[in-house]
Motif scaffolding. Structure first.
Motif: not given
Length: 173
Positions: A33-37, A88-92
């Motif tokens: 879910q974090n990756a999707i977001t 946020e860490a994934m986004v970066e």
């Protein structure tokens, strides 16, 4: 052979629709879910080439990689995480990898390395003549330099003061 779930994800904005096939072993893994977001927080122009995303648990290290698969006519984003990563860490990390995607798709020819922006004389001259280097990792090669600059650009994206700073430190790039 790993039993894998496929989740069809669609990101819809006022001016774009982007579909991604997400593959995972465990759809309950928090990072799915974090990756999707996280991918949805990135503007369409940055993420438009991603067609498939793979999210897996790793028993060793966390890694993010981008791969090109001509069978799907697009890029694949691989996310292997030892623990739970926040959005946020994934986004970066995604933005760095999507910097590679922008580079690979430069001039419409992802399979031809000589057509990638990072390999051109203009990019090499820009980074050689800038005031500072983008990062130690960016210094390792031109591909990583381009991706690291994409990450830095994203971090400054919505802050006017940061944008002015990046223009002063990297006037050529």
């Amino acid at each position: 052979a790993i039993n894998c779930y496929r989740i069809d994800v669609t990101y819809t904005t006022a001016d774009s629709v982007h579909s991604v096939k997400l593959y995972c072993v465990d759809p309950e893994f928090a990072n799915v879910q974090n990756a999707i977001t996280a991918l949805g927080k990135i503007p369409y122009e940055y993420r438009k080439n991603v067609k498939n995303m793979y999210v897996y648990y790793s028993s060793t290290d966390s890694t993010y990689n981008l791969g090109y698969n001509p069978d799907y006519s697009g890029d694949e984003l691989f996310v292997r995480l030892k623990g739970t990563a926040n959005v946020e860490a994934m986004v970066e990390s995604f933005v760095h990898e999507l910097g590679h995607s922008l580079d690979y798709h430069a001039n419409g020819n992802p399979g031809n390395a000589s057509s990638h922006w990072s390999q051109g004389a203009a990019w090499q001259n820009h980074i050689k003549n800038d005031i500072v280097t983008v990062s130690g990792y960016g210094n390792s090669n031109l591909y990583e330099n381009f991706a690291e600059f994409a990450r830095l650009y994203w971090l400054c994206y919505s802050n006017r003061d940061y944008q002015i700073g990046i223009a002063q430190l990297y006037p050529n790039t």
